[in-house]
Design a protein around this motif. Structure first.
Motif, PDB file in Angstrom:
ATOM      1  N   PRO A 104       0.810  -1.234   0.000  1.00 43.07           N
ATOM      2  CA  PRO A 104       0.000   0.000   0.000  1.00 43.07           C
ATOM      3  C   PRO A 104       0.837   1.276   0.000  1.00 43.07           C
ATOM      4  O   PRO A 104       0.496   2.247  -0.682  1.00 43.07           O
ATOM      5  CB  PRO A 104      -0.835  -0.118   1.279  1.00 43.07           C
ATOM      6  CG  PRO A 104      -0.147  -1.120   2.124  1.00 43.07           C
ATOM      7  CD  PRO A 104       0.558  -2.042   1.212  1.00 43.07           C
ATOM      8  N   MET A 105       1.949   1.285   0.758  1.00 38.54           N
ATOM      9  CA  MET A 105       2.783   2.477   0.820  1.00 38.54           C
ATOM     10  C   MET A 105       3.412   2.793  -0.539  1.00 38.54           C
ATOM     11  O   MET A 105       3.400   3.943  -1.008  1.00 38.54           O
ATOM     12  CB  MET A 105       3.891   2.298   1.864  1.00 38.54           C
ATOM     13  CG  MET A 105       3.415   2.402   3.292  1.00 38.54           C
ATOM     14  SD  MET A 105       3.016   4.106   3.730  1.00 38.54           S
ATOM     15  CE  MET A 105       2.722   3.925   5.475  1.00 38.54           C
ATOM     16  N   ALA A 106       3.984   1.773  -1.188  1.00 41.87           N
ATOM     17  CA  ALA A 106       4.629   1.983  -2.489  1.00 41.87           C
ATOM     18  C   ALA A 106       3.615   2.376  -3.546  1.00 41.87           C
ATOM     19  O   ALA A 106       3.878   3.260  -4.383  1.00 41.87           O
ATOM     20  CB  ALA A 106       5.365   0.708  -2.913  1.00 41.87           C
ATOM     21  N   ALA A 110       3.624   5.895  -5.516  1.00 38.15           N
ATOM     22  CA  ALA A 110       3.794   5.897  -6.971  1.00 38.15           C
ATOM     23  C   ALA A 110       2.643   6.605  -7.668  1.00 38.15           C
ATOM     24  O   ALA A 110       2.850   7.331  -8.667  1.00 38.15           O
ATOM     25  CB  ALA A 110       3.911   4.462  -7.479  1.00 38.15           C
ATOM     26  N   MET A 111       1.426   6.418  -7.168  1.00 43.33           N
ATOM     27  CA  MET A 111       0.258   7.062  -7.779  1.00 43.33           C
ATOM     28  C   MET A 111       0.250   8.572  -7.548  1.00 43.33           C
ATOM     29  O   MET A 111      -0.487   9.306  -8.209  1.00 43.33           O
ATOM     30  CB  MET A 111      -1.029   6.449  -7.207  1.00 43.33           C
ATOM     31  CG  MET A 111      -1.239   5.004  -7.618  1.00 43.33           C
ATOM     32  SD  MET A 111      -1.376   4.823  -9.400  1.00 43.33           S
ATOM     33  CE  MET A 111      -1.775   3.070  -9.515  1.00 43.33           C
ATOM     34  N   ASP A 118       4.133  11.404  -1.565  1.00 39.86           N
ATOM     35  CA  ASP A 118       5.244  10.605  -2.094  1.00 39.86           C
ATOM     36  C   ASP A 118       6.550  10.999  -1.427  1.00 39.86           C
ATOM     37  O   ASP A 118       7.332  10.146  -0.972  1.00 39.86           O
ATOM     38  CB  ASP A 118       5.315  10.803  -3.607  1.00 39.86           C
ATOM     39  CG  ASP A 118       6.500  10.071  -4.232  1.00 39.86           C
ATOM     40  OD1 ASP A 118       6.862   8.993  -3.716  1.00 39.86           O
ATOM     41  OD2 ASP A 118       7.058  10.579  -5.223  1.00 39.86           O
ATOM     42  N   THR A 119       6.805  12.285  -1.345  1.00 37.44           N
ATOM     43  CA  THR A 119       8.052  12.770  -0.726  1.00 37.44           C
ATOM     44  C   THR A 119       8.130  12.381   0.745  1.00 37.44           C
ATOM     45  O   THR A 119       9.189  11.975   1.243  1.00 37.44           O
ATOM     46  CB  THR A 119       8.146  14.297  -0.873  1.00 37.44           C
ATOM     47  OG1 THR A 119       8.036  14.646  -2.259  1.00 37.44           O
ATOM     48  CG2 THR A 119       9.468  14.808  -0.332  1.00 37.44           C
ATOM     49  N   THR A 120       7.001  12.498   1.446  1.00 33.34           N
ATOM     50  CA  THR A 120       6.970  12.169   2.878  1.00 33.34           C
ATOM     51  C   THR A 120       7.288  10.691   3.109  1.00 33.34           C
ATOM     52  O   THR A 120       8.092  10.350   3.992  1.00 33.34           O
ATOM     53  CB  THR A 120       5.587  12.494   3.467  1.00 33.34           C
ATOM     54  OG1 THR A 120       5.301  13.869   3.245  1.00 33.34           O
ATOM     55  CG2 THR A 120       5.560  12.193   4.954  1.00 33.34           C
ATOM     56  N   ILE A 121       6.680   9.805   2.324  1.00 33.75           N
ATOM     57  CA  ILE A 121       6.924   8.365   2.464  1.00 33.75           C
ATOM     58  C   ILE A 121       8.381   8.037   2.192  1.00 33.75           C
ATOM     59  O   ILE A 121       9.013   7.274   2.931  1.00 33.75           O
ATOM     60  CB  ILE A 121       5.995   7.572   1.523  1.00 33.75           C
ATOM     61  CG1 ILE A 121       4.549   7.658   2.022  1.00 33.75           C
ATOM     62  CG2 ILE A 121       6.444   6.112   1.413  1.00 33.75           C
ATOM     63  CD1 ILE A 121       3.532   7.070   1.084  1.00 33.75           C
ATOM     64  N   ARG A 122       8.945   8.651   1.151  1.00 37.70           N
ATOM     65  CA  ARG A 122      10.348   8.365   0.819  1.00 37.70           C
ATOM     66  C   ARG A 122      11.289   8.852   1.927  1.00 37.70           C
ATOM     67  O   ARG A 122      12.257   8.172   2.275  1.00 37.70           O
ATOM     68  CB  ARG A 122      10.707   9.018  -0.519  1.00 37.70           C
ATOM     69  CG  ARG A 122      10.188   8.237  -1.726  1.00 37.70           C
ATOM     70  CD  ARG A 122      10.754   8.775  -3.018  1.00 37.70           C
ATOM     71  NE  ARG A 122      10.207  10.098  -3.329  1.00 37.70           N
ATOM     72  CZ  ARG A 122      10.754  10.939  -4.210  1.00 37.70           C
ATOM     73  NH1 ARG A 122      11.890  10.621  -4.817  1.00 37.70           N
ATOM     74  NH2 ARG A 122      10.191  12.103  -4.470  1.00 37.70           N
ATOM     75  N   ILE A 123      11.008  10.033   2.491  1.00 37.24           N
ATOM     76  CA  ILE A 123      11.867  10.569   3.560  1.00 37.24           C
ATOM     77  C   ILE A 123      11.791   9.680   4.801  1.00 37.24           C
ATOM     78  O   ILE A 123      12.815   9.358   5.414  1.00 37.24           O
ATOM     79  CB  ILE A 123      11.451  12.018   3.903  1.00 37.24           C
ATOM     80  CG1 ILE A 123      11.841  12.959   2.769  1.00 37.24           C
ATOM     81  CG2 ILE A 123      12.108  12.461   5.210  1.00 37.24           C
ATOM     82  CD1 ILE A 123      11.335  14.379   2.951  1.00 37.24           C
ATOM     83  N   SER A 188       9.332   2.459  -7.797  1.00 36.52           N
ATOM     84  CA  SER A 188       9.955   2.684  -9.111  1.00 36.52           C
ATOM     85  C   SER A 188       9.347   1.776 -10.170  1.00 36.52           C
ATOM     86  O   SER A 188       9.112   2.203 -11.310  1.00 36.52           O
ATOM     87  CB  SER A 188      11.467   2.445  -9.026  1.00 36.52           C
ATOM     88  OG  SER A 188      12.063   3.332  -8.113  1.00 36.52           O
ATOM     89  N   GLY A 189       9.083   0.500  -9.789  1.00 43.13           N
ATOM     90  CA  GLY A 189       8.490  -0.441 -10.735  1.00 43.13           C
ATOM     91  C   GLY A 189       7.106  -0.007 -11.187  1.00 43.13           C
ATOM     92  O   GLY A 189       6.766  -0.080 -12.377  1.00 43.13           O
TER      93      GLY A 189
END
Length: 300
Positions: A104-106, A110-111, A118-123, A188-189
């Motif tokens: 769910p997070m990815a 991605a969406m 997106d930025t928050t999840i990656r950080i 990324s996928g």
């Protein structure tokens, strides 16, 4: 698999023989007489040439005659039989949790590529990558076992619900470490697959976004993530050595750590080989999973 397993067994056998100290003296004690040490050498096969010892070692592995623990004085195969299910349960539990966190997070990130979510999840998960698992374990124990006593400090429990309850914190720690890598890969996928023509064609046929996501996007973006998941499960199995010790779990990891400190070479040798075989099997299952996810991948 067979050449890799043989190579690992040979390297492990030679490395343990290179460790200073005599197993016979360790078992009998420093006050043992030379005659008693010589008798034990004969019983353990240590008086034979090194290659003969190795072939005896291979024969014992095939027949599951792994010798006796120097400390516990019980068959090593019995110890592994008692401890291995706990480690496997923890590994499966952590893997399932990591999948529940990752997908769910990815997908959500991605969406919403390059948006605030997106930025928050990656950080957040980049920060998780920089936090050592043993440190996270100690913090969670202090917060959720001492300050807010929700989870136990350690132990394994007596039945399945208790196993789930007692292993919640260690499984979550291991799952966090896996998810940090998996989310980057799956995100990324999904972004790459979103740009493919077959996705636009599926939408043109009238499929709703949920069906497009489940049938055409997720499945085609999972293969790189499955590769990383397989590698991470291998690291996870080895990582249980520290986690099991912190959470007082009677699994393979804590047994191996105790054996190292007690110079219980028989247990160290067998446990290490067991971990290696598990990693090899996980890599095989990863390869087999490719053919399930992608019909273009055939088993030859």
């Amino acid at each position: 698999m067979i050449p890799v397993a043989l190579g690992i067994s040979l390297i492990l056998f030679l490395l343990l023989r290179a460790i200073p100290g005599d197993p016979a003296i360790i078992r009998l004690g420093v006050r043992a007489t030379p005659a008693a040490v010589a008798n034990l050498h004969r019983e353990m096969g240590l008086d034979k040439p090194i290659w003969t010892q190795y072939f005896i070692y291979l024969r014992d592995i095939v027949t599951l005659n792994l010798g006796d623990s120097i400390r516990y004085e019980v068959p090593v195969a019995k110890l592994i039989g008692q401890r291995l299910p706990i480690t496997l349960f923890l590994a499966v539990y952590a893997t399932l949790l990591s999948i529940i966190i990752t997908v769910p997070m990815a997908t959500f990130a991605a969406m919403r590529k390059d948006q605030t979510a997106d930025t928050t999840i990656r950080i957040i998960f980049m920060l998780v990558l920089g936090m050592p698992e043993f440190w996270v374990s100690v913090i969670l124990l202090i917060v959720f076992s001492l300050k807010i006593p929700i989870f136990p400090l350690g132990g394994y429990g007596k039945n399945f619900p208790e196993h789930i309850y007692h292993l919640a914190l260690p499984a979550f720690v291991l799952a966090l470490g896996q998810s940090a890598w998996l989310i980057r890969s799956l995100r990324s996928g999904i972004i790459d697959v979103l740009q493919d023509e077959h996705v636009n064609f599926a939408r043109a046929k009238g499929l709703n976004d949920r069906m497009v996501l489940l049938r055409h996007i997720l499945r085609n973006s999972l293969i790189p993530t499955v590769t990383i998941l397989g590698l991470n499960i291998g690291y996870l199995v080895g990582g249980t050595v520290i986690i099991e010790s912190i959470f007082s779990l009677p699994g393979m990891g804590s047994m191996m750590l105790e054996a190292i400190f007690n110079r219980d070479y028989t247990v160290v040798q067998s446990a290490t080989l067991c971990f290696a075989v598990l990693v090899i099997l996980i890599n095989l299952l990863t390869d087999l999973t490719y053919s399930i996810l992608d019909p273009r991948v055939t088993l030859g």
